[in-house]
Design a protein around this motif. Structure first.
Motif, PDB file in Angstrom:
ATOM      1  N   ALA A 176       0.823  -1.232   0.000  1.00 25.28           N
ATOM      2  CA  ALA A 176       0.000   0.000   0.000  1.00 25.28           C
ATOM      3  C   ALA A 176       0.847   1.268   0.000  1.00 25.28           C
ATOM      4  N   LYS A 177       2.055   1.170  -0.546  1.00 26.81           N
ATOM      5  CA  LYS A 177       2.912   2.351  -0.661  1.00 26.81           C
ATOM      6  C   LYS A 177       2.793   2.933  -2.083  1.00 26.81           C
ATOM      7  N   THR A 178       2.722   4.250  -2.165  1.00 25.40           N
ATOM      8  CA  THR A 178       2.631   4.919  -3.471  1.00 25.40           C
ATOM      9  C   THR A 178       4.002   4.971  -4.135  1.00 25.40           C
ATOM     10  N   VAL A 179       4.032   4.668  -5.417  1.00 26.19           N
ATOM     11  CA  VAL A 179       5.263   4.815  -6.220  1.00 26.19           C
ATOM     12  C   VAL A 179       5.128   6.123  -6.988  1.00 26.19           C
ATOM     13  N   SER A 180       5.922   7.112  -6.593  1.00 28.08           N
ATOM     14  CA  SER A 180       5.732   8.459  -7.149  1.00 28.08           C
ATOM     15  C   SER A 180       6.193   8.585  -8.598  1.00 28.08           C
ATOM     16  N   SER A 181       7.283   7.906  -8.941  1.00 29.52           N
ATOM     17  CA  SER A 181       7.776   8.023 -10.323  1.00 29.52           C
ATOM     18  C   SER A 181       8.686   6.845 -10.647  1.00 29.52           C
ATOM     19  N   VAL A 182       8.383   6.164 -11.730  1.00 30.89           N
ATOM     20  CA  VAL A 182       9.215   5.059 -12.165  1.00 30.89           C
ATOM     21  C   VAL A 182       9.273   5.089 -13.698  1.00 30.89           C
ATOM     22  N   GLU A 183      10.461   4.847 -14.250  1.00 27.71           N
ATOM     23  CA  GLU A 183      10.656   4.893 -15.699  1.00 27.71           C
ATOM     24  C   GLU A 183      10.928   3.496 -16.234  1.00 27.71           C
ATOM     25  N   TYR A 184      10.303   3.171 -17.361  1.00 27.63           N
ATOM     26  CA  TYR A 184      10.485   1.850 -17.966  1.00 27.63           C
ATOM     27  C   TYR A 184      10.033   1.928 -19.428  1.00 27.63           C
ATOM     28  N   ARG A 185      10.288   0.856 -20.157  1.00 24.54           N
ATOM     29  CA  ARG A 185       9.910   0.784 -21.567  1.00 24.54           C
ATOM     30  C   ARG A 185       8.660  -0.082 -21.734  1.00 24.54           C
ATOM     31  N   ILE A 186       7.757   0.392 -22.616  1.00 19.73           N
ATOM     32  CA  ILE A 186       6.517  -0.331 -22.863  1.00 19.73           C
ATOM     33  C   ILE A 186       6.281  -0.416 -24.367  1.00 19.73           C
ATOM     34  N   ARG A 187       5.714  -1.529 -24.791  1.00 14.57           N
ATOM     35  CA  ARG A 187       5.511  -1.762 -26.227  1.00 14.57           C
ATOM     36  C   ARG A 187       4.190  -1.146 -26.678  1.00 14.57           C
ATOM     37  N   ASN A 188       4.240  -0.330 -27.758  1.00 15.97           N
ATOM     38  CA  ASN A 188       3.006   0.227 -28.304  1.00 15.97           C
ATOM     39  C   ASN A 188       2.408  -0.716 -29.345  1.00 15.97           C
ATOM     40  N   LYS A 189       1.340  -0.306 -29.947  1.00 10.86           N
ATOM     41  CA  LYS A 189       0.627  -1.193 -30.869  1.00 10.86           C
ATOM     42  C   LYS A 189       1.459  -1.534 -32.104  1.00 10.86           C
ATOM     43  N   LYS A 190       2.362  -0.633 -32.478  1.00 10.68           N
ATOM     44  CA  LYS A 190       3.208  -0.880 -33.642  1.00 10.68           C
ATOM     45  C   LYS A 190       4.306  -1.899 -33.354  1.00 10.68           C
ATOM     46  N   GLY A 191       4.461  -2.224 -32.065  1.00 11.83           N
ATOM     47  CA  GLY A 191       5.526  -3.147 -31.688  1.00 11.83           C
ATOM     48  C   GLY A 191       6.797  -2.446 -31.277  1.00 11.83           C
TER      49      GLY A 191
END
Length: 665
Positions: free
Chosen positions: A254-269
């Motif tokens: 139940a702790k808030t994560v204020s900011s985290v950076e990562y890579r995510i795949r969009n629809k184009k791949g």
């Protein structure tokens, strides 16, 4: 209406072949590959006009009593898009009274022979039909010709025009719909591209339960496409473990994560960078029931960071920071590379100063101490030896950061400038060599100017003396007399070329000054003409003058060079026995000098290149006199120094006229 049309235009029985032609035409028109409305309609007009033997095809738009041309064939018909006529002055006023095809074979023999359109344009034959879109009048499609329709329009012409009118209406309607849809899509895309962050609700395992519409613009997925999918399935495999270890446990607690950076795949791949803030949503029992996330695309920011890092590497620039109180030193990776030390290895200020040899070490210590004591900044370039023994030049820049008058820290950059320093040394060396070459060249020009000019003057004098001594011995127009004249002319041409070359070289070196003074233009021109008189006489050319005393400001030597070159060219390209006219007159605040000949003239290609240094024409004269094209370029530059202009008018075989305009003051 069909009965009325038959009375106006008797139908002609035709073979099935003609009908087949028109059906094939309709197929060709309706199956065009182009999706551009104008291309489709203009092609339809072209093909139909040619098949039914008309001269003009028009698609018009009719509003109230205005008839506007929207599409037409052929392009050279004299019509233009948007051209307007009063509806009553067009044959379409007849067409619109009908709900079908109207065809007239011979207008002058019809009941409409007094129609305003016939009186204005004398169009004898016509066929057309109204165009309707959803039952509303759009306009007409019609074909006409100034010639009567021989044999009359055939039944398949009626069918063709009728079906063509329906096709045009459907095509215009489809284009309107497509345009409207495109505008709506563009508006939607504009709203999407400026939408807010992506807001989502997940279950505790990361499955999407709610997704805001902005997902479309950020990831390319619609909310419906994401619902029920697990967020982790879109995350880059290299980042999943990091997120599970550093964020998932906090969220379960139940702790808030204020900011985290990562890579995510969009629809184009493609993978984009995401920055997310995640807040646990607890139930009544205090257990985490859902996760609420707010995410934004930070790909551009990441690219800038990477570009900055790459720029540091490309420019060999490293950054550093030094804490005075703790004596701690921080480096960027590029600074380790410059020092040729392992990235991340332990460093301190005393050790890194040891990389500066000899007096360089004393200088860097001095500027650092002064920065710490006084809060000064420094920018210094020094020799430097890396950990591997590589000798370099570096530029060290430092800025002191003070608090309460005391330096607390320093920061700055450290750049490998070895290539720049080496290049500067090469430039200095090359400049010295260039100075030596220039000095040698100037000596050579001096020798050419003095010795060669003297030699040519001797040759010219001897040739003139020989002619005078032998004029009573050698018959006129004999072979010997011709050779003596040729000798004198060749020497004169070579001498003029030498003078032009020397003057032009001085101009390129900016070694020539305009010494303007009050001069009598008539005197300069007459003297120039007299110097060229012997050359004209040898070709039997008469020089006519219309020159009056005109006082102006100018450099008499430069202007004499201009006039000699123009007169010499006129003589060179004029046949024996020809005529040259030279005039000078005042035009308010300018002087106009004209040199006109009856010579061989020039075509447009030669005229365009006359004053082009890189493409000057080189033509022989009427007696094979050589030409370099340099004289006119010199004239142009000398005239430009006087804030004047030179122009030429010429036609091949009709001579040339050069006009010089010079300001009086």
């Amino acid at each position: 209406m069909s009965s009325t049309s038959s009375q106006r235009t008797p139908l002609k029985l035709i073979s099935a072949a003609e009908t087949e032609k028109r059906l094939k035409l309709l197929y060709q028109i309706s199956s065009q590959t182009s999706t551009e409305l104008r291309t489709q309609l203009e092609m339809a007009l072209k093909l139909t006009t040619e098949l039914i033997g008309m001269d003009i095809g028009i698609i018009s738009e009719v509003k109230d009593e205005n008839y506007t041309v929207q599409y037409f064939y052929p392009p050279d018909s004299g019509l233009h898009v948007g051209q307007e006529f009063i509806l009553g002055s067009t044959y379409c006023s007849i067409t619109l009274k009908s709900d079908d095809v109207v065809a007239i074979n011979h207008m002058s023999e019809s009941e409409h022979n007094r129609h305003p359109c016939y009186e204005a344009f004398s169009l004898e034959s016509y066929i057309g039909i109204p165009i309707l879109i959803d039952g509303e009048l759009y306009g007409t499609i019609n074909f006409s010709s100034p010639k009567p329709k021989e044999g009359g329009f055939i039944p398949s012409d009626y069918i063709l025009v009728r079906l063509l009118g329906e096709w045009v209406g459907a095509t215009v309607k489809r284009d309107r719909i497509q345009t409207e849809l495109r505008q709506k899509n563009e508006l939607y895309e504009l709203i999407s591209s400026n939408s807010a962050d992506m807001i989502c609700i997940h279950d505790v395992e990361g499955v999407y339960e709610f997704v805001s519409p902005s997902s479309k613009s950020i990831l390319g997925y619609t909310p419906e496409e994401l619902l029920g999918k697990n967020h982790y399935h879109l995350i880059h495999e290299e980042d999943i473990e990091f997120l599970r270890e550093n964020t998932h446990k906090d969220l379960r607690d139940a702790k808030t994560v204020s900011s985290v950076e990562y890579r995510i795949r969009n629809k184009k791949g493609d993978y984009i960078w995401f920055e997310s803030s995640v807040t646990p949503v607890k139930g009544k029992d205090g257990e985490v029931q859902q996760l609420q996330s707010v995410s934004r695309d930070i790909t551009d920011r990441k690219k800038v960071d990477l570009l900055f890092k790459s720029a540091q590497e490309m420019a060999n620039v490293g950054g550093w920071e030094f804490e005075v109180d703790t004596n701690r030193l921080y480096w960027t990776d590029e600074l380790y590379r410059i020092y040729e030390l392992p990235i991340g290895s332990e460093i301190n200020l005393e050790e890194v100063i040891e990389f500066f040899p000899g007096s360089s070490k004393d200088k860097i210590i001095s500027v650092i101490n002064r920065a710490v004591e006084r809060g000064d900044s420094y920018d210094i370039t020094l020799p430097f030896i890396t950990a591997n023994g590589t000798r370099k030049w570096v530029r060290a820049i430092g800025t002191a950061h003070t608090q309460d008058g005391k330096t607390k820290s320093m920061s700055g950059t450290f750049q490998d400038v070895t290539i720049q320093i080496d290049s500067e040394k090469k430039i200095v060396s090359q400049n010295e060599r260039l100075k030596a070459i220039t000095a040698t060249r100037d000596k050579l020009y001096s020798i050419i100017a003095h010795d060669l000019k003297g030699a040519f003057q001797g040759i010219l004098g001897m040739a003139e003396l020989l002619k005078m001594e032998l004029k009573d011995i050698i018959p006129v127009e004999s072979d010997t007399e011709f050779k003596l004249s040729l000798l004198h002319m060749s020497a004169q041409n070579a001498y003029e070329l030498l003078e032009n070359l020397l003057d032009w070289v001085r101009m390129q070196d900016s070694d020539i000054e305009v010494n303007k003074e009050s001069i009598d233009l008539e005197e300069v021109l007459v003297k120039s003409i007299s110097l060229m008189q012997s050359a004209a006489s040898r070709k039997g050319i008469e020089i006519k003058q219309e020159i009056y005393p005109i006082l102006m400001d100018g450099d008499s030597k430069m202007l004499a060079t201009v006039f000699r070159n123009l007169i010499s060219n006129a003589i060179k390209y004029t046949d024996k026995g020809g005529e040259i006219k030279i005039s000078a007159k005042q035009l308010t605040d300018k002087v106009e000098i004209v040199v006109q000949d009856e010579g061989v003239g020039m075509n447009e290609e030669i005229i365009q290149s006359l004053f082009d240094k890189n493409n000057r024409p080189q033509r022989k004269g009427t007696m094979s006199e050589k030409g370099t094209g340099l004289g006119l370029i010199l004239c142009s530059e000398l005239i430009e120094l006087h804030d004047g202009s030179i122009s030429v008018e010429s036609k091949e075989g009709e001579g040339s006229t050069f006009t010089v305009l010079l300001p009086i003051h």
